[in-house]
Design an enzyme around this catalytic site. Structure first.
Site, PDB file in Angstrom:
ATOM      1  CD  GLU A  79      -1.068   0.409   3.442  1.00 14.08           C
ATOM      2  OE1 GLU A  79      -2.222   1.360   3.586  1.00 14.08           O
ATOM      3  OE2 GLU A  79      -0.546   1.298   4.393  1.00 14.08           O
ATOM      4  CG  ASN A  80       2.642   2.551   3.024  1.00 17.25           C
ATOM      5  OD1 ASN A  80       2.009   1.112   3.927  1.00 17.25           O
ATOM      6  ND2 ASN A  80       1.811   3.606   3.122  1.00 17.25           N
ATOM      7  CG  HIS A 115      -2.506   0.984   9.647  1.00 17.07           C
ATOM      8  ND1 HIS A 115      -1.715   1.960   8.136  1.00 17.07           N
ATOM      9  CD2 HIS A 115      -2.398   2.062  10.119  1.00 17.07           C
ATOM     10  CE1 HIS A 115      -2.650   2.877   8.980  1.00 17.07           C
ATOM     11  NE2 HIS A 115      -2.884   3.545   9.625  1.00 17.07           N
ATOM     12  CG  HIS A 145      -3.883  -2.307   6.544  1.00 16.97           C
ATOM     13  ND1 HIS A 145      -2.130  -2.670   6.154  1.00 16.97           N
ATOM     14  CD2 HIS A 145      -3.994  -0.616   6.365  1.00 16.97           C
ATOM     15  CE1 HIS A 145      -1.713  -1.514   5.493  1.00 16.97           C
ATOM     16  NE2 HIS A 145      -2.806  -0.365   5.784  1.00 16.97           N
ATOM     17  CG  HIS A 173      -2.604   4.962   1.729  1.00 20.41           C
ATOM     18  ND1 HIS A 173      -2.274   6.097   1.983  1.00 20.41           N
ATOM     19  CD2 HIS A 173      -1.041   4.609   3.574  1.00 20.41           C
ATOM     20  CE1 HIS A 173      -1.723   6.725   3.269  1.00 20.41           C
ATOM     21  NE2 HIS A 173      -1.408   5.998   4.347  1.00 20.41           N
TER      22      HIS A 173
HETATM   23 FE   FE2 Z   1       0.850   1.314   5.334  1.00 20.46          FE
HETATM   24 FE   FE2 Z   2      -1.990   1.914   6.185  1.00 20.75          FE
END
Ligand code: FE2
Ligand code: FE2
Length: 271
Positions: A39-40, A178, A153, A68
């Site tokens: 996600e990042n 997360h 998450h 995200h």
């Molecule tokens: Fe993250």
């Molecule tokens: Fe996250």
């Protein structure tokens, strides 16, 4: 089954480290299934389709997401075409993509990977507990699937622990993502589910959860936006969890953390 889970990949440093490490880790650990939270990956926010492709080609079987998921809008049409990238299952009905993916190994064994998102200190979402229970009603661990891997998450370890205990014995692994900080509570729960409150990120730990220290600290000092947050670009620690399961039951027989490269103390599973 031999399962490797890697936590949130942050920015170029995290992407480069994971893409470089995965082929070797797959061979060294003789993994059957590799899951990576992406996600990042894109400058700390979201996942570009090119990055998803690179992670899959490097050896990820499934990529999970989180809050995200949609920061890179190009992922919205991509996820409709690529079932190996999944987003939390408790988005509202009609959201593009799927919340789970069934991996079928060359030898016929099957592993279900699912992604759900917590609600404590997070965006409002449908209930991740009921959503997961509804999905799991369609599978039988140790029968229709040999392993079930759940990426939860969430911000609060309390919610992740409650989720882990709720599905203890029904899934092979519950691992949190997360927070970007690995927790030292990896263990096999009483019912046989491997558990860790957070896998930690794959990124530069000389940072504030992966982002540049100065910009992040300024926000806490002054309570106003300073320079635009950018990922820290030093060497990344590839961070995650390795789990071995019994195909007959789908439950865990061993769980060990993995931390390779970068600033964190190193840990390589010896199982
Ligand atoms: Fe993250
Ligand atoms: Fe996250």
């Amino acid at each position: 089954m031999r399962i490797l889970f890697l936590g949130d990949v942050v920015g170029r440093s995290g992407r480069d480290a994971v893409v470089a490490a995965l082929p070797g880790l797959r061979a060294h650990l003789r993994t059957d299934v590799v899951v990576v939270n992406g996600e990042n990956a894109s400058h700390g926010f979201g996942l570009g389709p090119d990055m998803a492709t690179a992670l899959l080609e490097a050896g990820a079987d499934v990529i999970t997401l989180g809050n995200h998921s949609w920061d890179r809008r190009e992922l919205i049409p991509y996820i409709a075409q690529q079932p190996r990238v999944i987003r939390p299952l408790n988005y509202p009905p009609g959201t593009p993509g799927a919340g789970s993916h069934l991996v079928v190994l060359a030898d016929g064994r099957r592993a279900l990977v699912l992604n759900a998102m917590g609600r404590l200190f997070m965006d409002p979402m449908d209930c991740p507990f009921r959503g997961t229970a509804e999905l799991l009603a369609r599978y039988k661990l140790g029968a229709s699937v040999q392993a079930i891997i759940a990426d939860f998450h969430a911000e609060a370890t309390s919610e992740t622990m409650a989720y882990g205990h709720s599905f203890d014995g029904a899934v092979s692994l519950v691992v949190g993502t997360h927070t970007h900080v690995p927790t030292a509570d990896h263990a096999i729960l009483p019912g046989g589910t491997a558990y860790q409150s957070d896998a930690g990120m794959c990124g530069d730990y000389d940072s504030v959860i992966g982002m540049g220290k100065q910009g992040a600290a300024t926000r806490f000092w002054h309570k106003m936006p300073g320079e635009r947050l950018a990922p820290a670009d030093g060497p990344a620690t590839v961070c995650g969890l390795f789990v071995v399961t019994d195909d007959r039951t789908g439950l865990a027989t061993a769980v060990e953390p993995l931390r390779q490269g970068g600033r964190l103390s190193q840990a390589m599973p010896a199982i």
